[in-house]
Design a protein around this motif. Structure first.
Motif, short mmCIF file in Angstrom:
data_model
loop_
_atom_site.label_atom_id
_atom_site.label_comp_id
_atom_site.label_asym_id
_atom_site.label_seq_id
_atom_site.Cartn_x
_atom_site.Cartn_y
_atom_site.Cartn_z
N ASP A 28 -28.92 14.11 -17.60
CA ASP A 28 -27.97 13.01 -17.56
C ASP A 28 -27.47 12.65 -18.96
OD1 ASP A 28 -30.53 12.40 -18.09
OD2 ASP A 28 -30.62 10.53 -16.97
N LYS A 29 -28.11 13.17 -19.99
CA LYS A 29 -27.70 12.83 -21.35
C LYS A 29 -26.78 13.87 -21.98
CE LYS A 29 -31.94 10.33 -22.17
NZ LYS A 29 -32.63 10.93 -21.00
N VAL A 30 -26.67 15.02 -21.36
CA VAL A 30 -25.84 16.06 -21.97
C VAL A 30 -24.54 16.19 -21.20
CG1 VAL A 30 -27.64 17.41 -23.04
CG2 VAL A 30 -27.10 17.80 -20.65
N LYS A 31 -23.55 16.67 -21.93
CA LYS A 31 -22.26 16.91 -21.29
C LYS A 31 -22.17 18.38 -20.92
CE LYS A 31 -19.43 13.45 -23.54
NZ LYS A 31 -19.40 13.37 -24.99
N PHE A 32 -21.93 18.64 -19.69
CA PHE A 32 -21.67 20.02 -19.29
C PHE A 32 -20.83 20.02 -18.02
CE2 PHE A 32 -24.55 20.66 -15.64
CZ PHE A 32 -25.33 19.52 -15.74
N ASN A 33 -20.17 21.13 -17.79
CA ASN A 33 -19.33 21.24 -16.61
C ASN A 33 -20.08 21.99 -15.52
OD1 ASN A 33 -17.20 20.06 -18.00
ND2 ASN A 33 -16.59 22.05 -18.84
N ARG B 139 -21.44 33.00 -12.78
CA ARG B 139 -22.65 33.24 -13.57
C ARG B 139 -22.31 33.46 -15.03
NH1 ARG B 139 -24.54 35.51 -8.69
NH2 ARG B 139 -26.40 34.39 -8.03
N MET B 140 -21.22 34.20 -15.27
CA MET B 140 -20.85 34.43 -16.67
C MET B 140 -20.54 33.11 -17.37
SD MET B 140 -21.17 37.60 -17.11
CE MET B 140 -20.37 38.26 -18.52
N ASP B 141 -19.81 32.23 -16.66
CA ASP B 141 -19.46 30.95 -17.27
C ASP B 141 -20.68 30.05 -17.40
OD1 ASP B 141 -16.92 31.77 -17.50
OD2 ASP B 141 -16.19 30.80 -15.69
N GLU B 142 -21.61 30.19 -16.47
CA GLU B 142 -22.81 29.36 -16.56
C GLU B 142 -23.63 29.68 -17.81
OE1 GLU B 142 -25.50 29.11 -13.34
OE2 GLU B 142 -24.15 27.85 -12.20
N MET B 143 -23.59 30.94 -18.20
CA MET B 143 -24.29 31.29 -19.44
C MET B 143 -23.69 30.51 -20.60
SD MET B 143 -25.41 35.22 -19.50
CE MET B 143 -24.43 36.21 -18.43
N ARG B 144 -22.36 30.40 -20.61
CA ARG B 144 -21.71 29.65 -21.69
C ARG B 144 -22.07 28.17 -21.61
NH1 ARG B 144 -17.76 33.52 -20.45
NH2 ARG B 144 -17.47 34.90 -22.20
N GLU B 145 -22.05 27.63 -20.38
CA GLU B 145 -22.40 26.22 -20.22
C GLU B 145 -23.84 25.97 -20.67
OE1 GLU B 145 -20.74 23.54 -19.56
OE2 GLU B 145 -18.93 24.74 -19.48
N SER B 146 -24.73 26.88 -20.32
CA SER B 146 -26.13 26.72 -20.72
C SER B 146 -26.25 26.69 -22.23
CB SER B 146 -26.97 27.86 -20.17
OG SER B 146 -27.05 27.77 -18.78
N MET B 147 -25.46 27.55 -22.88
CA MET B 147 -25.49 27.54 -24.34
C MET B 147 -24.99 26.22 -24.89
SD MET B 147 -24.68 31.29 -25.77
CE MET B 147 -23.27 31.72 -24.82
N ASN B 148 -23.97 25.64 -24.24
CA ASN B 148 -23.48 24.33 -24.67
C ASN B 148 -24.58 23.29 -24.56
OD1 ASN B 148 -20.97 25.21 -25.24
ND2 ASN B 148 -20.07 24.63 -23.27
N ILE B 149 -25.29 23.31 -23.43
CA ILE B 149 -26.35 22.32 -23.23
C ILE B 149 -27.41 22.47 -24.32
CG2 ILE B 149 -28.19 21.59 -21.67
CD1 ILE B 149 -26.42 22.46 -19.36
N ILE B 150 -27.81 23.70 -24.57
CA ILE B 150 -28.86 23.91 -25.56
C ILE B 150 -28.38 23.44 -26.93
CG2 ILE B 150 -30.24 25.66 -26.74
CD1 ILE B 150 -30.13 27.25 -24.12
N GLU B 151 -27.12 23.75 -27.24
CA GLU B 151 -26.61 23.35 -28.55
C GLU B 151 -26.62 21.84 -28.73
OE1 GLU B 151 -22.87 25.27 -28.94
OE2 GLU B 151 -23.67 26.79 -30.29
N GLN B 152 -26.35 21.11 -27.64
CA GLN B 152 -26.36 19.66 -27.75
C GLN B 152 -27.76 19.12 -28.01
OE1 GLN B 152 -24.30 17.62 -24.51
NE2 GLN B 152 -23.06 19.46 -24.27
#
Lengths: 159, 373, 366
Positions: free
Chosen positions: B247-252, B268-281
């Protein structure tokens, strides 16, 4: 006319996409230094595992052949699949007190699932996971190990 | 072969083939009985149970701490998420609030596991289509995540890292730096995946319009995770019922409406990118604190029923616990995503060719131990 | 006939062998002896090329995939495939109860004999040419299309559904792709004005056909590469085997040395189509000559023709391996679409363009 245009567009797009893929693999073909695999038995000497790697359960002994296991059996209780059997003996101390001591710490590597509960719950930090990962043996019975060494005793607590 | 069967087959012009349990592309010991008319698949009958280990029954004689290590072995590629489901259920039952640090670390670990799982899916999908090189590229990059896992948790595949109340151990001092290095590396390497497979004309031809599933069908089959989201079914548990630090991170939530194999692939390919966004935050903002709450050595859940779901790499993973107030659950049920996804296989493949069956199976990304439990 | 041996021209040497044999015995026996010698040489050549192509393929795919590849048997794993062959020889030959015994045993031999026959017409170097047929191109085409009979028989006689599906796919595939291979070769035959392989090679003395025929020749080359890959059941077109779909396709039920026959034949077919491509498009054993650069041409002449031939073939084989290890596999209907909707119409138009260019003399020449 439009169909003919689309026909050639398809061909062009197809060839382009194939070429993009071939560029990727071709680039790796000419970069032998990018090889990531390791030559395992050869690099055995310098193979460095991570310090937390759960290889197998061991009981560290110090130079005086002393371990820290009191034989309480908590690890045995926590083990989900009966990998650990702690056998204890009742020793009588010179002043007449009866004291429980570890006799045999039996660890069946073949059944271990490396969940780490034994190490986590051990109250006296007597057991740890070592990094040794080469477990292959010819006989299943060899996987059943006695962790405490012959004639080892409980480490005296620092007074 | 039996005479009768031969005659029957000749009559119906249909041949039945046993695909599996030993077959290169059933991803394990799944057995599919196919009815074929030429190359066209008329019917697919999945037969599960070749790797049934009775896990739900086993849990009844185990304490809650011990159950964790069984959940690793369900969907071994999303071991962290499965662990989290049990941990969260137990924590919810006991009304324990875990420290912020635990939540953040759990989120990062879950997302790393998701990336690793999707990488492995990418390799096996490529291999199912016949592009064997994909397999090695995917595994090469997954290795880096496994190294991160090994350094912190001590194991590579089935980590048993979470425990009720927190984590088994604190993160390794190198953890943050290594994760950042990996993200940097993987951001550079992910376009290569697209060049090699996503943009390839052969792959597109084989995936687009194959195995279509509408949103309504997906919901009625209970398809969750990337397979459901490929059909436009918004089912991301992380978004709708946030747990950990989601709930604290922004992701699509990655959604696609086409509902075909290619959509499931792209989700799935886009989810990998989203996961990286979450981790980066999160990676730079891991709060200080304990890595676990002090728990009693023997956990007894209060009498009642508890359900917790998490978003595993393949869909919604649920844990349903009935407790009678003892240290073992009275009954436990795992809702595994692959099992429901597999049920849609017949509807997806009907009228397609064998080659499409393989592609569709690859896009559903089933892990057999999760189906059979 | 005096003994002469030159690495640049084998004509003298082969004629010397012929003359010596004819001097020693009657013409019948001389011919028989020659056939035996050529046969034994080919058998050895076949085994070596087959084995080392397997080795090369494994190394190439390993490098593409960031691996080392075979590296245990011998230096750099050089004897790996020999060890594999010994293993295959020692394996049990499983006989299938429900199989059609005769056809089941015959199929691998048909496959391997056809690939063996096609080798006969390939010019390896000047004078090193088993049979110089005046319809060499046609002969190689005709023989190499016979291999499908073996594959169909293998699939049918195994009495396995996977094998049958694989064989049927292969039948549809090879019969249709045969057309494009032929059409693209005809385009070059138009340019050369001959189907005799030695003449085709000789004509490329000044400039290779792929340069001489510029646009249509390059188109023909691309079509040939695609169709030839398909004809050898390789790369993105390995539907007959389709490991992830049909287990192993037509040779699912074969084991031991019979499986090795199929395996070797695949690599040999690849060698044959590659050497045909090298001969027809890239000048075979003819060194690279650029008109006008005399000194450069002399340097090129210094490299023996056999090396030129092997080098060109190796490059084309490398390209085919590159295909295989990059692309996913096509589906059977897409495979046929590609042939009938794209390759065949384009190659037909291409022949037309080529004929027009030859007629008008618009090719690059001296």
């Amino acid at each position: 006319m439009r169909e003919i245009y689309n026909y050639f567009k398809t061909i062009f797009f197809a060839l382009k996409s194939l070429w993009t893929g071939m560029k990727v693999t071709g680039a790796y073909f000419f970069k032998p230094w990018k090889i990531v695999t390791q030559q395992y038995p050869e690099n055995r000497e310098k193979l460095q595992m991570f310090e937390r790697t759960k290889g197998e359960l061991v009981m560290p002994h110090n130079e005086k052949n002393e371990h820290q296991c009191t034989g309480c059996g908590i690890c045995e209780m926590n083990c989900p699949n009966g990998t650990i059997i702690v056998k204890t003996v009742i020793n009588e101390t010179p002043d007449g007190k009866k004291k429980k001591a570890l006799d045999k710490y039996i660890y069946n590597l073949g059944m271990c699932t490396f969940c780490g509960l034994c190490v986590k719950t051990c109250p006296s930090d007597a057991i740890v996971f070592s990094n040794k990962f080469e477990h292959a043996v010819f006989n299943k019975n060899k996987l059943v190990k006695t962790l405490n060494k012959e004639g080892s005793t409980l480490k005296k607590r620092a007074e | 072969m039996n005479e009768e069967i031969i005659l029957k087959e000749a009559d119906e012009q249909e041949i039945s083939i046993n695909m599996g349990p030993q077959h290169p592309s059933t991803h394990g010991v799944l057995r599919l009985v196919l009815s074929l008319k030429g190359e066209m698949v008329q019917k697919v009958e999945p037969h599960c149970g070749y790797i049934h280990r009775g896990m739900e029954k086993m849990t009844e004689s185990m304490t809650y701490q011990q159950i964790i290590h069984l959940t690793d072995r369900l969907d071994y590629l999303s071991a962290h998420m499965n662990n989290a489901a049990v941990c969260l259920a137990v924590e919810k039952a006991l009304d324990i609030e875990v420290p912020e640090r635990v939540k953040v670390i759990r989120t990062i670990m879950d997302e790393l596991a998701r990336i690793a799982s999707h990488q492995l899916w990418w390799c096996s999908f490529g291999m199912d289509l016949g592009g064997l090189t994909c397999f090695f590229y995917g595994l090469r990059d997954r290795e880096k995540i496994l190294d991160i896992f090994e350094e912190t948790t001590g194991s590579r595949l089935i980590q048993s890292y979470y425990c009720p109340g927190g984590l088994m151990a604190d993160i390794h001092p190198n953890f943050q730096q290594k994760v950042k290095e990996f993200i940097k590396y993987f951001r550079k390497i992910l376009p290569e995946y697209d060049e090699l497979l996503s943009g390839n004309i052969i792959m597109m031809e084989r995936a687009k319009g194959i195995g279509k599933m509408s949103k309504e069908e997906a919901i009625s089959f209970g398809m969750t995770g990337p397979s459901g989201r490929g059909s436009g079914f918004s089912c991301d548990v992380r978004k709708h019922h946030p747990y950990h630090a989601y709930d604290k991170v922004k992701f699509n939530e990655v959604l696609r409406t086409e509902g075909d194999t290619y959509a499931r692939y792209m989700v799935r390919m886009d989810e990998m990118r989203e996961s990286m966004n979450i981790i980066e935050q999160l990676i730079d903002n891991i709060p200080d604190g304990d890595f676990a709450v002090k728990m009693k050595p023997i956990i007894k859940l209060p009498e009642g029923e508890y359900y917790q779901r998490v978003e595993a790499a393949r869909g919604e993973f649920g844990v349903y616990i009935i407790s009678k107030g003892e240290k073992n659950p009275y009954r436990m049920k795992f809702r595994s995503p692959n099992f429901s996804n597999l049920s849609a296989l017949d509807a997806l493949t009907r009228g397609h060719k064998i080659a499409d069956l393989i592609a569709i199976g690859g896009s559903l990304d089933y892990v057999i131990p999760d189906i059979d439990r | 006939m005096p003994f002469t041996f030159s690495i640049y021209d084998f004509t003298g040497f082969t004629q010397w062998v012929d003359a010596t044999l004819r001097g020693a015995c009657s013409p019948f026996w001389a011919t028989l002896w020659e056939m035996v010698i050529v046969g034994v040489l080919f058998l050895a050549f076949y085994a070596v090329v087959g084995l080392y192509l397997v080795y090369a393929e494994r190394k190439v795919c390993a490098f593409i995939q960031n691996r080392v590849g075979p590296n245990r048997v011998g230096p750099y794993g050089f004897f790996q495939t020999i060890a594999d062959l010994i293993k295959l020889l020692m394996k049990e030959i499983i006989s299938i109860k429900q199989a059609d015994k005769l056809l089941f045993n015959l199929a691998p031999f048909i496959v391997i004999v056809t690939s063996f026959l096609a080798l006969a017409a390939i010019p390896f170097a000047k004078g090193l040419h088993p049979i110089d047929l005046n319809i060499g191109v046609f002969y190689v085409m005709a023989i190499s299309s016979m291999g499908v009979v073996g594959i169909l028989l293998a699939g049918w006689s195994s009495n396995s559904k996977y094998s049958l599906l694989g064989a049927m796919r292969s039948g549809a595939q090879i019969i249709s792709y045969e057309l494009s291979v032929g059409m693209s070769l005809i385009a070059i035959c138009v340019l050369a004005g001959s189907m005799q392989l030695s003449v085709i090679v000789e004509q490329q003395r000044d400039l290779w056909f792929i340069f001489k025929g510029h646009f249509p020749a390059i188109t023909a080359f691309i079509i040939y590469m695609i169709a030839a890959t398909a004809e050898t059941n390789r790369g993105p077109f390995d539907l007959a085997e389709a490991e992830s779909e049909l287990a192993a396709g037509f040779h699912t039920e074969y084991s031991g040395i019979k499986f090795a026959f199929f395996f070797l034949a695949e690599y040999m077919n690849m060698f044959i189509v590659a050497s045909l491509a090298a001969t027809i498009f890239w000048g075979g054993w003819m060194p690279l000559h650029i008109p006008g650069l005399e000194s450069f041409n002399h340097v090129m002449d210094f490299i023996p023709p056999v090396l030129w031939y092997i080098g060109k073939t190796a490059v084309i084989i490398l390209i085919m391996m590159w295909f295989k290890w990059t692309f996913p596999r096509l589906r059977i209907d897409q495979l046929l679409n590609l042939e009938w909707k794209f390759l065949l119409p384009i190659s037909l138009v291409n022949i037309l363009i080529m004929a027009f260019i030859v007629l008008m003399g618009w090719y690059i020449g001296l």
